[in-house]
Enzyme design. Structure first.
Site, PDB file in Angstrom:
ATOM      1  N   THR A  79      -6.363  -8.041  23.241  1.00  0.00           N
ATOM      2  CA  THR A  79      -6.929  -7.285  23.394  1.00  0.00           C
ATOM      3  C   THR A  79      -7.662  -7.481  24.858  1.00  0.00           C
ATOM      4  O   THR A  79      -7.630  -8.832  25.683  1.00  0.00           O
ATOM      5  CB  THR A  79      -8.303  -7.266  22.990  1.00  0.00           C
ATOM      6  OG1 THR A  79      -9.231  -8.850  22.937  1.00  0.00           O
ATOM      7  CG2 THR A  79      -7.439  -7.020  21.363  1.00  0.00           C
TER       8      THR A  79
ATOM      9  N   GLY B  53      -1.554  -3.433  14.100  1.00  0.00           N
ATOM     10  CA  GLY B  53      -1.855  -2.594  12.747  1.00  0.00           C
ATOM     11  C   GLY B  53      -2.761  -1.457  12.846  1.00  0.00           C
ATOM     12  O   GLY B  53      -2.514  -1.042  14.658  1.00  0.00           O
TER      13      GLY B  53
ATOM     14  N   ASN C 256       0.951  -1.195  -0.025  1.00  0.00           N
ATOM     15  CA  ASN C 256      -0.126  -0.118   0.078  1.00  0.00           C
ATOM     16  C   ASN C 256       0.716   1.430   0.060  1.00  0.00           C
ATOM     17  O   ASN C 256       0.329   2.195  -0.287  1.00  0.00           O
ATOM     18  CB  ASN C 256      -1.449  -0.363   1.032  1.00  0.00           C
ATOM     19  CG  ASN C 256      -0.605  -0.073   2.525  1.00  0.00           C
ATOM     20  OD1 ASN C 256       0.657  -0.390   2.818  1.00  0.00           O
ATOM     21  ND2 ASN C 256      -1.390  -0.396   3.499  1.00  0.00           N
ATOM     22  N   CYS C 257       1.958   1.103   0.395  1.00  0.00           N
ATOM     23  CA  CYS C 257       2.784   2.461   0.380  1.00  0.00           C
ATOM     24  C   CYS C 257       3.473   2.765  -0.583  1.00  0.00           C
ATOM     25  O   CYS C 257       3.566   3.949  -1.093  1.00  0.00           O
ATOM     26  CB  CYS C 257       3.794   1.842   1.462  1.00  0.00           C
ATOM     27  SG  CYS C 257       3.988   2.139   2.898  1.00  0.00           S
TER      28      CYS C 257
END
Length: 565
Positions: free
Chosen positions: A278, A287, A41-42
């Site tokens: 979590t 992420g 995506n970069c």
């Protein structure tokens, strides 16, 4: 053991691949909403700009390659709808036909990423406004450019906005960038962002700061961006464009976690512990959607970067496999190319350091990328924040043309190791004339900060130089030729090499604020003056820095020798 991963790309794909290497028998499934499970995506802006010409190179892994190498079941174009924590199942919808099913898990890894922020303003949610977050986004924008687009407005000047502006300009479009804050790239301070501003304008980008976009109209295949000047409140003339790119930031995609009752924190990011677990011990998260600890300030933060996401995915997999690995936090090391300029940063900015309540100062140094007697050295400006009185390095920002990434990585490592400016002065770094100088720019930043902390020189910054106090006067110690090329109104002028013989011309009742071109000669002058009984301070960064920050004058790109020679 059934392990279900929601979201691929950096965090989720890394977690799945790492877990397979640790556990050959686990049943691992990845659910990915887009049509691409693992992509660069970069690299998306560079596909739009034509630097990357083969779209297949954006795809790092495919569902088939995951199956063949890792025996992982990857399901693209499917969306997780809800989590039933009691039953340990996830409701999933196939986007192709709309059908739904439930998938069980023993462990669930959430890697939903972040979504482009779209404000609730007229015209922003139109299909004619482009974002640049997924491969599908890049393909759509690439096609729009190919359809004989002539002009573009980019809203936002963060990483994506700057890269989009550069690549659209490289494709020949007239590009306007509208940025609501007073400077581009929030990971650097306003003074260092000045290098970005001048570079954009040098390359034909119309950059407008303090621009508050209020609406986008779409008429006859054209878009019209309405905006106001935040400084005056005045509505300015609408900007017409064939393409509008929205790049004003991202928000964690935490809706799935929120609906499941998981604990949320900063920006509604998912709260995790150091093992990426979590508030539900069977659910981990990694992420752009998770809350991390800023490794420098110790405060909670949400930092969307690919490097940290990969590391978090690795740690999540290790946790499920029973290995004791911890995520230590994120310090935000980043680098960006803006035409021929490189800008890199790590750690805290001034704003962040103030927000953390730290007692700090900073240095501005100008160095050459390598020995100036060896051909083609390039300049770089380095801003380094350090804590007082400990000297702990808090942050660094560099703008230049060669070797910027190398120095930033050294400083990022130093920050991660808790090093001080004294440690930087002592670092032994590789040297040969084509690569560096015997005093590397990192060493030099350490020397300057060390001199400040040790009391060998006082310093002030340029905001003080432009408005000296009643009992202060600016002293310019550059050469006559430099003085003739431009100087501050009201300043005294004595070249440093004449200073010892002309001390009688200086007012002893005043504090002298001393500057040269870059800061070296002003330090030498202050050492002379201090030992002769004068009250003085060196102005950090020198006249060169002032010209760029205050006037927008492009800084010279070539590296130069010792200041004033």
């Amino acid at each position: 053991m059934n392990v279900l991963v929601i979201g691929g790309v950096a965090g989720g794909a890394s977690a799945a691949a790492r877990l397979r290497r640790l556990d050959e028998d686990a049943n691992i499934t990845i659910i990915e909403r887009t049509g691409f499970v693992s992509y660069a995506n970069c690299g998306l802006p560079y596909y739009v700009g034509g630097v990357i010409t083969d779209r297949r190179k954006l795809t790092l892994q495919t569902p088939q390659s995951f199956r063949d190498r890792f025996n992982i079941d990857v399901r693209v174009s499917q969306e997780a709808l809800s989590i039933n924590r009691d039953k340990k199942t996830v409701a999933i919808r196939r986007l192709g036909d709309g059908s739904t099913y439930e998938e069980p898990y023993d462990y669930l890894i959430l890697s939903p990423g972040a979504r482009a922020f779209v404000p609730d303003l007229p015209g922003f949610d139109s299909s004619e406004v482009y974002t640049l977050k997924t491969v599908e986004d890049a393909l759509a924008l690439h096609d729009a450019v190919d359809a004989e687009a002539r002009s573009a407005v980019v809203i936002g000047a963060g990483f994506i906005g700057l890269e989009a502006a550069e690549n659209l300009r490289e494709r020949g479009l007239d590009v306007t960038v509208l940025q609501r804050p007073d400077h581009a790239l929030p990971t650097v301070d306003a003074d260092m962002a000045a290098y970005i501003h001048t570079t954009l304008r040098e390359n034909g980008v119309d950059l407008r700061l303090r621009a508050d976009v209020t609406a986008i109209r779409h008429e006859g295949g054209k878009s019209y961006v309405e905006w106001r000047d935040r400084a005056t409140g005045k509505r300015e003339a609408d900007i017409q464009a064939d393409i509008v790119v929205l790049a004003i930031g991202v928000l964690p995609e935490s809706e799935l976690a929120e609906a499941a009752g998981l604990e949320l924190g900063v920006k509604k990011a998912i709260v995790v512990d150091e093992h990426m677990v979590t508030s539900d011990p069977s659910i981990l998260a990694v992420g752009d959607a998770v809350q991390v600890i800023n490794a420098v300030s110790g405060q909670p933060a949400n930092i969307a970067l690919a490097g940290p996401a990969n590391k978090q995915g690795r740690i999540a997999a290790s946790t499920i496999a029973g290995l004791d690995q911890s995520y230590k936090g994120t310090q935000g090391a980043s680098v960006i190319k803006v035409f021929d300029l490189t800008v890199a940063s790590t750690g805290l900015t001034e704003k962040a350091a103030k927000g953390a309540g730290l007692d700090f100062d900073y240095t501005i140094t100008n160095s050459a990328s390598h020995a100036t007697y060896y051909p083609d050295s390039r300049s770089m400006t380095l801003k380094m924040l350090f804590e007082k009185p400990s000297g702990r390095v808090l942050g660094a920002q560099i703008a230049g043309y060669e070797g910027v990434d190398k120095r930033l990585d050294v400083l990022a490592t130093a920050i991660g190791a808790g090093m001080t400016v004294y440690d930087l002065a002592d670092l032994e770094l590789s040297y040969a004339p084509p690569f560096s100088s015997a005093k590397d720019p990192v060493n030099f930043a350490g020397f300057v900060a060390q001199n400040v902390l040790d009391g060998l020189v006082d310093q002030v910054h340029w905001d003080r130089a432009l408005a000296p106090g009643e009992n202060e006067v600016v002293l310019d110690v550059r050469t006559d030729k430099e003085w003739d090329g431009g100087h501050l109104v009201g300043a005294l002028h004595i070249p440093v090499d004449e200073l010892r013989e002309r001390l009688g011309e200086l007012p002893r009742e005043k504090r002298l604020l001393v500057h040269c071109r870059t800061g070296l000669r002003s330090y030498i002058a202050c050492r002379i003056l201090k030992q002769k009984g004068f009250d003085c301070a060196s102005i950090s960064g020198g006249y060169l820095f002032l010209e760029t920050v205050q006037k927008g004058t492009p800084a010279p790109k070539e590296g130069r020798g010792p200041c004033g020679l």
